[in-house]
Scaffold this motif. Structure first.
Motif, short mmCIF file in Angstrom:
data_model
loop_
_atom_site.label_atom_id
_atom_site.label_comp_id
_atom_site.label_asym_id
_atom_site.label_seq_id
_atom_site.Cartn_x
_atom_site.Cartn_y
_atom_site.Cartn_z
N ARG A 95 0.83 -1.20 0.00
CA ARG A 95 0.00 0.00 0.00
C ARG A 95 0.87 1.25 0.00
NH1 ARG A 95 -5.39 1.83 -0.57
NH2 ARG A 95 -5.41 3.93 0.31
N LEU A 96 1.90 1.28 0.85
CA LEU A 96 2.79 2.43 0.94
C LEU A 96 3.54 2.64 -0.38
CD1 LEU A 96 4.09 4.67 2.63
CD2 LEU A 96 5.77 2.97 3.43
N PHE A 97 3.99 1.55 -0.96
CA PHE A 97 4.70 1.63 -2.24
C PHE A 97 3.79 2.25 -3.31
CE2 PHE A 97 5.54 -0.21 -6.42
CZ PHE A 97 6.87 0.10 -6.59
N ALA A 98 2.58 1.73 -3.44
CA ALA A 98 1.66 2.22 -4.47
C ALA A 98 1.25 3.67 -4.21
CB ALA A 98 0.42 1.32 -4.52
N ASP A 99 1.01 4.03 -2.96
CA ASP A 99 0.60 5.40 -2.62
C ASP A 99 1.71 6.39 -2.94
OD1 ASP A 99 -1.84 4.53 -1.81
OD2 ASP A 99 -1.48 4.78 0.34
N ARG A 100 2.93 6.07 -2.53
CA ARG A 100 4.05 6.98 -2.78
C ARG A 100 4.29 7.16 -4.28
NH1 ARG A 100 8.70 5.25 1.69
NH2 ARG A 100 7.87 6.49 3.43
N LEU A 101 4.25 6.06 -4.99
CA LEU A 101 4.55 6.14 -6.42
C LEU A 101 3.48 6.93 -7.16
CD1 LEU A 101 6.73 5.18 -8.35
CD2 LEU A 101 5.31 3.21 -8.88
N SER A 102 2.22 6.70 -6.84
CA SER A 102 1.13 7.42 -7.50
C SER A 102 1.17 8.91 -7.19
CB SER A 102 -0.22 6.83 -7.08
OG SER A 102 -0.37 5.52 -7.55
N ALA A 103 1.45 9.25 -5.93
CA ALA A 103 1.51 10.66 -5.53
C ALA A 103 2.68 11.37 -6.21
CB ALA A 103 1.62 10.77 -4.02
N ILE A 104 3.83 10.72 -6.24
CA ILE A 104 5.00 11.33 -6.87
C ILE A 104 4.79 11.45 -8.37
CG2 ILE A 104 7.45 10.93 -7.42
CD1 ILE A 104 7.71 9.73 -4.59
N ASP A 105 4.09 10.51 -8.96
CA ASP A 105 3.78 10.58 -10.38
C ASP A 105 2.96 11.83 -10.68
OD1 ASP A 105 3.30 9.95 -13.07
OD2 ASP A 105 1.56 8.72 -12.59
N GLY A 106 1.91 12.07 -9.90
CA GLY A 106 1.07 13.23 -10.15
C GLY A 106 1.72 14.55 -9.78
N ALA A 107 2.67 14.51 -8.84
CA ALA A 107 3.28 15.75 -8.35
C ALA A 107 4.71 15.93 -8.84
CB ALA A 107 3.26 15.73 -6.83
N ARG A 108 5.08 15.22 -9.88
CA ARG A 108 6.49 15.27 -10.30
C ARG A 108 6.96 16.67 -10.68
NH1 ARG A 108 6.84 11.74 -15.81
NH2 ARG A 108 5.37 10.38 -14.74
N GLU A 109 6.08 17.47 -11.31
CA GLU A 109 6.48 18.82 -11.71
C GLU A 109 6.70 19.71 -10.49
OE1 GLU A 109 3.66 20.33 -14.47
OE2 GLU A 109 4.12 18.83 -16.02
N ALA A 110 5.82 19.60 -9.51
CA ALA A 110 5.97 20.39 -8.29
C ALA A 110 7.23 19.98 -7.53
CB ALA A 110 4.74 20.22 -7.40
N LEU A 111 7.49 18.70 -7.48
CA LEU A 111 8.69 18.22 -6.78
C LEU A 111 9.96 18.67 -7.50
CD1 LEU A 111 7.51 14.61 -5.88
CD2 LEU A 111 7.97 16.47 -4.27
N LEU A 112 9.93 18.64 -8.82
CA LEU A 112 11.10 19.06 -9.58
C LEU A 112 11.34 20.56 -9.41
CD1 LEU A 112 13.37 18.29 -11.49
CD2 LEU A 112 11.80 18.62 -13.42
N LEU A 113 10.28 21.33 -9.39
CA LEU A 113 10.41 22.77 -9.16
C LEU A 113 11.03 23.05 -7.79
CD1 LEU A 113 9.86 25.71 -9.99
CD2 LEU A 113 7.56 25.46 -9.02
N LEU A 114 10.56 22.34 -6.78
CA LEU A 114 11.12 22.49 -5.44
C LEU A 114 12.59 22.10 -5.42
CD1 LEU A 114 10.96 22.98 -2.41
CD2 LEU A 114 9.99 20.69 -2.15
N LEU A 115 12.92 21.03 -6.12
CA LEU A 115 14.30 20.56 -6.17
C LEU A 115 15.21 21.62 -6.80
CD1 LEU A 115 16.39 18.34 -5.78
CD2 LEU A 115 15.65 17.33 -7.96
N HIS A 116 14.76 22.22 -7.91
CA HIS A 116 15.53 23.28 -8.56
C HIS A 116 15.74 24.47 -7.63
CE1 HIS A 116 16.33 22.27 -12.80
NE2 HIS A 116 15.28 21.47 -12.70
N ASP A 117 14.68 24.85 -6.92
CA ASP A 117 14.78 26.00 -6.01
C ASP A 117 15.80 25.73 -4.90
OD1 ASP A 117 12.92 27.38 -7.47
OD2 ASP A 117 11.23 26.91 -6.13
#
Length: 198
Positions: A95-117
């Motif tokens: 469950r944790l694996f699937a939840d994390r992967l799905s959330a990161i999939d949908g939020a990849r642009e936001a996470l990448l923006l944060l990473l760049h900042d």
């Protein structure tokens, strides 16, 4: 001392019987030893490996596909893991694996923006040519893709789940932990608002 032919045969028969018993005993011990070696746990192999490497591998696949493939990749990864009887995941881990992967999939642009900042805020990263260590660069570079996957998962765990991270080295972790609250509000909100986040 003189033995009769009968005594000689009897003595040989007795010796043969002893040899047979000894040989059988040694074979039994050898068989037991082999069984013990085969069934004894490998001290260098963890009883249950950490989940993060499996998620990082899946994120690398995500980064080469369009958004929305998280559930498919998670399902394939879980099926592959369940083939290994030594490393079956628990229901909670799946469950944790699937939840994390799905959330990161949908939020990849936001996470990448944060990473760049965060990388831009840490001047030493570009000064010492360490941008690839944070996944900043071309995705066709396997090293960049791996490091981006690691950092995206770390950011998700740190800022969305609010948990600690142990799979990132200290230098990178210090950079990833440096985001001020004001820079996180919009990013965290967009991550939690993703349709795939549960």
């Amino acid at each position: 001392l003189i033995f009769s032919v009968f005594d000689f045969k009897k003595t040989n028969a007795g010796m043969l019987a002893v040899l047979v018993c000894v040989t059988a005993h040694l074979q039994t011990r050898a068989t037991l030893a082999v069984r013990v070696r085969c069934t004894a746990p490998d001290p260098f192999r963890p009883v249950q490996p950490p989940l993060e490497p499996m998620i990082i591998n899946a994120i690398q696949q995500l980064l080469t596909t369009n958004i929305g493939k998280g559930a498919t990749i998670a399902r394939s990864a879980l099926e592959a893991r369940n083939v290994d009887p030594d490393y079956r995941l628990t229901v909670d881990e799946e469950r944790l694996f699937a939840d994390r992967l799905s959330a990161i999939d949908g939020a990849r642009e936001a996470l990448l923006l944060l990473l760049h900042d965060l990388v831009d805020e840490a001047s030493w990263v570009r000064q010492f040519g360490a941008t690839a260590d944070f996944g900043i660069g071309e995705l066709n570079d396997p090293y960049v893709r791996l490091c981006r996957s690691e950092c995206m998962l770390a950011l998700y765990i740190l800022y969305v789940e609010g948990n600690s991270v142990s799979f990132i080295d200290e230098d990178r972790l210090e950079v990833l932990q440096g985001a001020p609250p004001s820079a996180l509000e919009g990013v965290v909100a967009s991550i939690k608002a993703c349709d795939t986040y549960e």
